[in-house]
Design a protein around this motif. Structure first.
Motif, PDB file in Angstrom:
ATOM      1  N   GLN A 111       0.833  -1.209   0.000  1.00 52.74           N
ATOM      2  CA  GLN A 111       0.000   0.000   0.000  1.00 52.74           C
ATOM      3  C   GLN A 111       0.871   1.263   0.000  1.00 52.74           C
ATOM      4  O   GLN A 111       0.566   2.238  -0.681  1.00 52.74           O
ATOM      5  CB  GLN A 111      -0.950   0.007   1.198  1.00 52.74           C
ATOM      6  N   LYS A 112       1.950   1.240   0.766  1.00 52.84           N
ATOM      7  CA  LYS A 112       2.873   2.386   0.784  1.00 52.84           C
ATOM      8  C   LYS A 112       3.485   2.607  -0.596  1.00 52.84           C
ATOM      9  O   LYS A 112       3.628   3.742  -1.050  1.00 52.84           O
ATOM     10  CB  LYS A 112       3.984   2.169   1.817  1.00 52.84           C
ATOM     11  N   ALA A 113       3.852   1.516  -1.248  1.00 47.03           N
ATOM     12  CA  ALA A 113       4.438   1.631  -2.593  1.00 47.03           C
ATOM     13  C   ALA A 113       3.416   2.199  -3.570  1.00 47.03           C
ATOM     14  O   ALA A 113       3.734   3.102  -4.347  1.00 47.03           O
ATOM     15  CB  ALA A 113       4.942   0.274  -3.071  1.00 47.03           C
ATOM     16  N   TYR A 114       2.186   1.691  -3.531  1.00 47.93           N
ATOM     17  CA  TYR A 114       1.145   2.207  -4.423  1.00 47.93           C
ATOM     18  C   TYR A 114       0.888   3.688  -4.169  1.00 47.93           C
ATOM     19  O   TYR A 114       0.680   4.450  -5.094  1.00 47.93           O
ATOM     20  CB  TYR A 114      -0.163   1.429  -4.259  1.00 47.93           C
ATOM     21  N   PHE A 115       0.905   4.083  -2.926  1.00 37.74           N
ATOM     22  CA  PHE A 115       0.657   5.488  -2.589  1.00 37.74           C
ATOM     23  C   PHE A 115       1.735   6.397  -3.165  1.00 37.74           C
ATOM     24  O   PHE A 115       1.479   7.537  -3.528  1.00 37.74           O
ATOM     25  CB  PHE A 115       0.564   5.659  -1.064  1.00 37.74           C
ATOM     26  N   SER A 116       2.952   5.883  -3.276  1.00 38.68           N
ATOM     27  CA  SER A 116       4.063   6.704  -3.759  1.00 38.68           C
ATOM     28  C   SER A 116       4.177   6.752  -5.277  1.00 38.68           C
ATOM     29  O   SER A 116       4.925   7.568  -5.815  1.00 38.68           O
ATOM     30  CB  SER A 116       5.384   6.206  -3.165  1.00 38.68           C
ATOM     31  N   PHE A 117       3.469   5.876  -5.991  1.00 40.36           N
ATOM     32  CA  PHE A 117       3.580   5.839  -7.458  1.00 40.36           C
ATOM     33  C   PHE A 117       3.013   7.102  -8.095  1.00 40.36           C
ATOM     34  O   PHE A 117       1.991   7.617  -7.692  1.00 40.36           O
ATOM     35  CB  PHE A 117       2.838   4.639  -8.045  1.00 40.36           C
ATOM     36  N   LYS A 154      -6.487  11.293 -11.227  1.00 43.72           N
ATOM     37  CA  LYS A 154      -6.409   9.879 -10.860  1.00 43.72           C
ATOM     38  C   LYS A 154      -4.989   9.402 -11.101  1.00 43.72           C
ATOM     39  O   LYS A 154      -4.247   9.990 -11.860  1.00 43.72           O
ATOM     40  CB  LYS A 154      -7.351   9.045 -11.729  1.00 43.72           C
ATOM     41  N   ARG A 155      -4.664   8.313 -10.440  1.00 47.87           N
ATOM     42  CA  ARG A 155      -3.382   7.670 -10.675  1.00 47.87           C
ATOM     43  C   ARG A 155      -3.632   6.335 -11.366  1.00 47.87           C
ATOM     44  O   ARG A 155      -4.682   5.723 -11.188  1.00 47.87           O
ATOM     45  CB  ARG A 155      -2.647   7.453  -9.354  1.00 47.87           C
ATOM     46  N   CYS A 156      -2.685   5.888 -12.125  1.00 51.95           N
ATOM     47  CA  CYS A 156      -2.819   4.615 -12.847  1.00 51.95           C
ATOM     48  C   CYS A 156      -3.186   3.479 -11.891  1.00 51.95           C
ATOM     49  O   CYS A 156      -4.019   2.627 -12.208  1.00 51.95           O
ATOM     50  CB  CYS A 156      -1.536   4.281 -13.585  1.00 51.95           C
ATOM     51  N   VAL A 157      -2.557   3.483 -10.698  1.00 52.29           N
ATOM     52  CA  VAL A 157      -2.773   2.383  -9.761  1.00 52.29           C
ATOM     53  C   VAL A 157      -4.134   2.458  -9.071  1.00 52.29           C
ATOM     54  O   VAL A 157      -4.504   1.528  -8.358  1.00 52.29           O
ATOM     55  CB  VAL A 157      -1.644   2.299  -8.704  1.00 52.29           C
ATOM     56  N   ASP A 158      -4.892   3.530  -9.273  1.00 55.38           N
ATOM     57  CA  ASP A 158      -6.246   3.552  -8.731  1.00 55.38           C
ATOM     58  C   ASP A 158      -7.088   2.469  -9.405  1.00 55.38           C
ATOM     59  O   ASP A 158      -7.940   1.853  -8.768  1.00 55.38           O
ATOM     60  CB  ASP A 158      -6.900   4.925  -8.939  1.00 55.38           C
TER      61      ASP A 158
END
Length: 185
Positions: A111-117, A154-158
Motif C-alpha cells: 500500500q505504501k508503494a502504491y501510494f508513492s507511485f 487519478k493515478r494509474c494504480v487507482d
C-alpha cells in the motif's frame, strides 16, 4: 609555461582519480538495479516471486518491467533518480537489519508503494494508452487520467492495482488470460 604544465598535471590527476570513481559508481548502480539483487534480501523475496508470476514479466511482447522501472523515477531525471535510488536503498538496508521479519507486513508495504507511485512511472512504458481501437472503454478511462480536470486527478494504480505482487499458484501469461478490466471501470 610553468602555469600550463601545472594545469595539465592537475587535469591528468583529476582524470586518474575521477575515472575509477565514476566507473565504480556506475558499476554499483548497474549491479544493484537488477531484480535478482532486490531479491537477495529476504524481505523482498515475496515481491520478487510475485513479480515473476505477473504479466509484467510474462507477456506475448516479451517485455520485462524490472523493479526499477516501476519503483523509481525515470533515469533521464538524473538527480531525482539517484536520490530515490539511494533513499530506497538506505530504507531497505535499515529495514533488513532492524526489523523483525516475522512481523513484516507485505500488504502494508504494498500500500505504501502504491501510494508513492506517480503516473509518469507507469507511462515510461505504457505510452500509447489513448489509442486502443478495440478497447473504447479503456481508451476513454485513460483520457480522463491523462487529461484530468482539476480536482479529478487519478493515478494509474487507482484502477490497475492488482496486476503485480499478488500471490499466485501459476504464472500469469497475458495472452492466455481474459481481457483485463481495471478496477475503476
Amino acid at each position: 609555461m610553468k602555469k600550463y604544465i601545472y594545469s595539465g598535471i592537475l587535469i591528468i590527476v583529476g582524470i586518474i582519480i575521477a575515472f575509477p570513481l565514476f566507473s565504480l559508481g556506475y558499476y554499483t548502480m548497474v549491479r544493484t538495479s537488477t531484480p535478482q539483487f532486490c531479491a537477495s534480501c529476504h524481505e523482498i523475496e515475496f515481491a520478487y516471486n510475485t513479480w515473476k508470476t505477473s504479466t509484467h514479466v510474462n507477456n506475448e511482447q516479451g517485455f520485462v518491467a524490472d523493479c526499477m522501472d516501476c519503483h523509481l523515477p525515470a533515469p533521464h531525471d538524473t538527480f531525482e533518480f539517484f536520490y530515490s535510488k539511494t533513499a530506497h536503498g538506505i530504507k531497505d538496508i535499515f529495514a533488513h537489519f532492524t526489523q523483525d521479519m516475522t512481523r513484516y507486513d507485505h500488504e502494508l508495504q504494498r500500500q505504501k508503494a502504491y501510494f508513492s507511485f506517480k503516473n509518469d512511472q507507469c507511462q515510461k512504458c505504457h505510452r500509447n494508452i489513448l489509442y486502443m481501437p478495440d478497447k473504447r472503454g479503456a481508451m476513454l478511462a485513460h483520457r480522463s487520467v491523462v487529461y484530468a480536470r482539476p480536482g479529478y486527478e487519478k493515478r494509474c494504480v487507482d484502477c490497475h492495482r492488482n496486476l503485480v505482487h499478488n500471490a499466485r499458484e501459476y504464472y500469469a501469461y497475458k495472452q492466455y488470460e481474459n481481457s483485463y478490466r481495471g478496477l475503476g471501470l
